[in-house]
Design an enzyme around this catalytic site. Structure first.
Site, PDB file in Angstrom:
ATOM      1  N   TYR A 123      48.733  44.723  40.371  1.00 40.30           N
ATOM      2  CA  TYR A 123      49.354  46.050  40.342  1.00 40.30           C
ATOM      3  C   TYR A 123      50.364  46.207  41.490  1.00 40.30           C
ATOM      4  O   TYR A 123      51.559  46.320  41.274  1.00 40.30           O
ATOM      5  CB  TYR A 123      48.292  47.155  40.463  1.00 40.30           C
ATOM      6  CG  TYR A 123      47.497  47.454  39.216  1.00 40.30           C
ATOM      7  CD1 TYR A 123      47.530  46.630  38.095  1.00 40.30           C
ATOM      8  CD2 TYR A 123      46.681  48.590  39.154  1.00 40.30           C
ATOM      9  CE1 TYR A 123      46.782  46.915  36.954  1.00 40.30           C
ATOM     10  CE2 TYR A 123      45.934  48.888  38.019  1.00 40.30           C
ATOM     11  CZ  TYR A 123      45.984  48.051  36.921  1.00 40.30           C
ATOM     12  OH  TYR A 123      45.244  48.352  35.816  1.00 40.30           O
ATOM     13  N   SER A 124      49.851  46.220  42.738  1.00 41.10           N
ATOM     14  CA  SER A 124      50.697  46.562  43.892  1.00 41.10           C
ATOM     15  C   SER A 124      51.772  45.510  44.135  1.00 41.10           C
ATOM     16  O   SER A 124      51.580  44.324  43.844  1.00 41.10           O
ATOM     17  CB  SER A 124      49.848  46.680  45.149  1.00 41.10           C
ATOM     18  OG  SER A 124      48.903  47.710  45.001  1.00 41.10           O
ATOM     19  N   GLU A 239      37.910  53.583  40.047  1.00 41.56           N
ATOM     20  CA  GLU A 239      37.929  52.806  41.274  1.00 41.56           C
ATOM     21  C   GLU A 239      37.718  53.716  42.483  1.00 41.56           C
ATOM     22  O   GLU A 239      36.980  53.393  43.390  1.00 41.56           O
ATOM     23  CB  GLU A 239      39.258  52.061  41.390  1.00 41.56           C
ATOM     24  CG  GLU A 239      39.254  51.052  42.516  1.00 41.56           C
ATOM     25  CD  GLU A 239      40.612  50.393  42.725  1.00 41.56           C
ATOM     26  OE1 GLU A 239      40.626  49.209  43.003  1.00 41.56           O
ATOM     27  OE2 GLU A 239      41.650  51.078  42.609  1.00 41.56           O
TER      28      GLU A 239
END
Lengths: 392, 360
Positions: A123-124, A239
């Site tokens: 993702y990041s 999360e």
């Protein structure tokens, strides 16, 4: 207000306890083949993958939040592993159940649950942290393949993963939230380079991952082109809460009390120092408040009600409190609190120092405390949003 | 497993809130302070009609027969409206002491009148939680001598007082030898004062002892915490509303992160306090082994959060927060008084540590 459990749930608790008495000694302490065997045993008894349909390799039970809670309470009490975790099981499996094709569910969920297929989350990126939708890794369709170029960062366990679920910009002309797709591909695909990222605790769980002309078959997409943001957000909320479990915090608090009863400075036990004791008791009060809040969340979930603010505050409050709890232990130890690594005099395997740093990581990761405050004030309190300065 | 409020509990909370709102809310407290009056007979009558003054009194004695959780919900509403009505002493502590330690005659005489709002009762307990100066009451053969400070629901017709041995007595406000001295505190919404006893003949509550005194302290502490919860929530709500409408630099100040993060920090600290107050009240009702420690922790923690919210909500209002015009200071001071009563955070944390064997 009724904190008792029904006879059905009490009977279930009995079953879990007798399972733990019979099999608890087989539980693995680390990874390896024993961990996979343990996972298989847990799934067979419904203590892992409990509500995942049988057809996809789960146990196939009806969702029952209290039974899930009982399992986690009893395993934690017995200090026995609740089986495999990781982002494949905690994030990808629920995502596929909601958004995956039938083929994806059949191909990926079973092996993931059994630990045969380990995943990492892409993702990041260097320029897409708190502003995740700003991600720039490109996917361009070439024949029947996506060709992927770019870089991910903070990729936990990328060096151990077989596959990655990855957010990639496939529609460069669309508005930024609508130009992202959710792709699945093998980490053995040519063109992937993994560089470990050593963090302040000394561990290297994170990585940088570089993609150079990585070819991914075009059907390995979850949801449609440009729907990746929506797909990722179906479970992102999971999360946040799980980073700050107040029951785990209570276990840690008990360990802190043990430490303060044995640790002495100048011959005086830390627990007998009124300043330390007051700090301890203040933390104990705050842990109690979060445990009460957790009961409220549990009850709301059982009744299929939204938790509102009570849910939104958990990540912020929990990670900050846990960091302070670990910090007190270090202060209590005086100079001994600086010991770290393999060295004489080390207390509790260096866990206080390690957690003190690790939880600073969790204050930042999974949505920083500042992002949490934006969420609490804007979504929870309905306050005005920051005016948009530039439209992407 | 159900951790939350029932429909009836939510309705009680709403009807009390509506009544206090209709009664004038802050305006009523202001008017009372301006007039110099210290009693609020209309509020007591109205609340008794809602069943609040006899909340925990059995129906057979003219009460509503509810539990301490409902008492906490009412206290929260009183804090939210900075209401100048007697409650903790009159509606809860005095009836509790009478129920647990009074003779049938004492119960029959006082419980129905308290529930009906015909009589108000003050509680002299402060010395049991750490006496100030040389205060304290000596009881010998039913004769009381000494002083009691910071009486809860001080403007009362009847007092329930504790002596240094943990015995309880009933003393009418008109008893010969009893001298009352008003004390002015920061909080005009709850008048308090000192009782001075010189050879006062008092009627003992025969069943009372240190355990009951402890119980009264724990109940009172939980209710002060609930009051703070309501007052702090009211301050936060006002801060959010103000920051969302007040404009500077061409936009609402609540759109600046410096300001909205102050509001988020208040909400993040305060929201778990709600569950904590519910749990603490539930423990007083049903979990005797946890009740004392939980009451100490709840009042200590909610007071800390309340103090933080009181200061921060005032700050969000900028200069207006400092003025009497907006009137935030009434809540600020209410929270301030609640914090000090029957043990501040440090004293209560120490008490919790002692109760859990952490002090050698």
């Amino acid at each position: 207000m009724d904190l008792s459990y029904s006879p059905e749930h009490e009977a279930f608790r009995g079953e879990v306890r007798s399972f733990l008495e019979t099999h608890g000694t087989q539980a693995p302490r680390g990874g390896g083949p024993e961990a996979l065997a343990w996972q298989t045993l847990l799934i067979a008894h419904g203590y892992a993958a409990r509500t995942i349909p049988k057809a996809y390799g789960g146990f196939g039970a009806e969702p029952d939040i209290l039974k899930s809670r009982i399992i986690s309470e009893e395993f934690s009490r017995a200090q026995v592993s609740t089986g495999l975790g990781g982002q494949g099981i905690s994030m990808l499996v629920p995502t596929l159940l909601e958004m995956g094709t039938e083929a994806q569910k059949r191909d990926f969920i079973g092996p993931t649950l059994r630990g045969e297929m380990v995943w990492c989350q892409g993702y990041s990126e260097p320029n897409a942290g708190s502003d995740l939708a700003n991600l720039a890794t490109r996917g361009t369709l070439d024949g029947d393949d996506w060709v992927i170029n770019g870089q991910k960062i903070w990729t936990s366990t990328a060096h151990l993963a077989d596959w990655i679920f990855c957010l990639v910009r496939t529609e460069p002309d669309a508005p930024k939230h609508q130009g992202i797709s959710f792709l699945l591909f093998s980490m053995k695909t040519p063109g992937i380079e993994i560089r470990p990222l050593v963090d302040m605790t000394g561990a290297a769980n994170f990585n940088e991952v570089f993609f150079t002309d990585v070819r991914v078959p075009k059907e390995q997409i979850v949801g449609r082109r440009g729907e990746g943001w929506k797909v990722a957000n179906t479970i992102l909320g999971h999360e946040r809460g799980s980073l700050a479990d107040p029951n785990q915090m209570q276990t840690r608090l008990n360990a802190l009390i043990d430490l303060m009863r044995t640790e002495t400075v100048g011959g005086v036990r830390a627990i007998d120092n009124p300043v330390f004791r007051d700090r301890l008791m203040a933390i104990q009060g705050r842990v109690l408040a979060l445990r009460c809040n957790d009961l409220r969340l549990l009850s709301a979930a059982v009744n299929h009600q939204g938790a509102g603010l009570a849910g939104l505050v958990v990540k912020l409050q929990g990670t900050e409190l846990r960091h302070e709890l670990e910090a007190l232990a270090i202060d209590v130890m005086g100079e001994m609190g600086t010991l770290y690594g393999d060295t004489p005099g080390l207390r509790d395997q260096g866990s206080w120092q390690r957690n003190y740093m690790y939880f600073l990581g969790l204050i930042i990761g999974g949505g920083t405390s500042q992002i949490q405050k934006n969420i609490i004030s804007e979504r929870g309190l309905g306050m005005p949003r920051e005016p948009k300065l530039a439209q992407a | 497993m159900e951790f939350g409020l029932s429909e009836e509990q939510v309705m009680l909370q709403q009807s009390v809130g509506r009544f206090l709102e209709d009664a004038g809310g802050l305006a009523q407290t202001r008017a009372l302070a301006a007039s110099g009056a210290r009693r609020t007979p209309d509020l007591v009558t109205g609340l008794s009609e809602l069943g609040v003054m006899g909340l925990i009194t059995p129906e057979s004695q003219g009460g509503t027969g509810l539990s301490l959780l409902e008492a906490a919900l009412v206290a929260e509403q009183l804090g939210a409206h900075v209401s100048p009505t007697p409650f903790i002493g009159t509606a809860i502590l005095a009836p509790l002491a009478l129920q647990l330690a009074g003779s049938p005659g004492q119960q029959g005489l006082w419980l129905p009148r308290l529930a009906a709002g015909q009589v108000t009762a003050g509680l002299a307990l402060s010395e049991q939680a750490g006496g100030r100066e040389d205060a304290g009451l000596e009881g010998r053969n039913g004769i009381l001598n000494g002083r009691a400070l910071f009486v809860i629901d001080y403007e009362a017709d009847l007092y329930v007082v504790a002596d240094t041995a943990g015995r309880l007595y009933l003393v009418p406000a008109t008893a010969p030898g009893l001298v009352r001295t008003d004390l002015t505190t920061i909080d005009v919404s709850r008048p308090t004062g000192e009782l001075r006893f010189t050879g006062v003949v008092a009627e003992p509550l025969a069943g009372a002892g240190p355990d009951l005194v402890q119980r009264l302290l724990d109940v009172a502490r939980l209710l002060f915490a609930a009051d703070t919860l309501g007052a702090a929530q009211a301050m936060l709500d006002q801060a959010v509303a103000y920051a969302s409408s007040r404009e500077q630099f061409g936009r609402p100040i609540g759109s600046f992160q410096a300001v909205k993060h102050m509001c988020a920090e208040m909400a993040a600290a305060l929201e778990p306090c709600r569950a904590m107050v519910w749990y603490g009240a539930h423990a007083l009702d049903h979990l005797p082994s946890e009740a004392h420690v939980t009451a100490c922790h709840t009042k200590a923690h909610v007071s800390e959060v309340g103090t933080f919210v009181a200061r921060t909500a005032t700050e969000v209002h900028g200069g207006m927060g400092f003025t009497d015009l907006v009137g935030l200071h009434y809540w600020f001071k209410r929270i301030g008084l609640n914090r000090q009563m029957l043990g501040g955070p440090q004293a209560l944390r120490d008490e919790a540590a002692r109760a859990t064997g952490l002090v050698s």
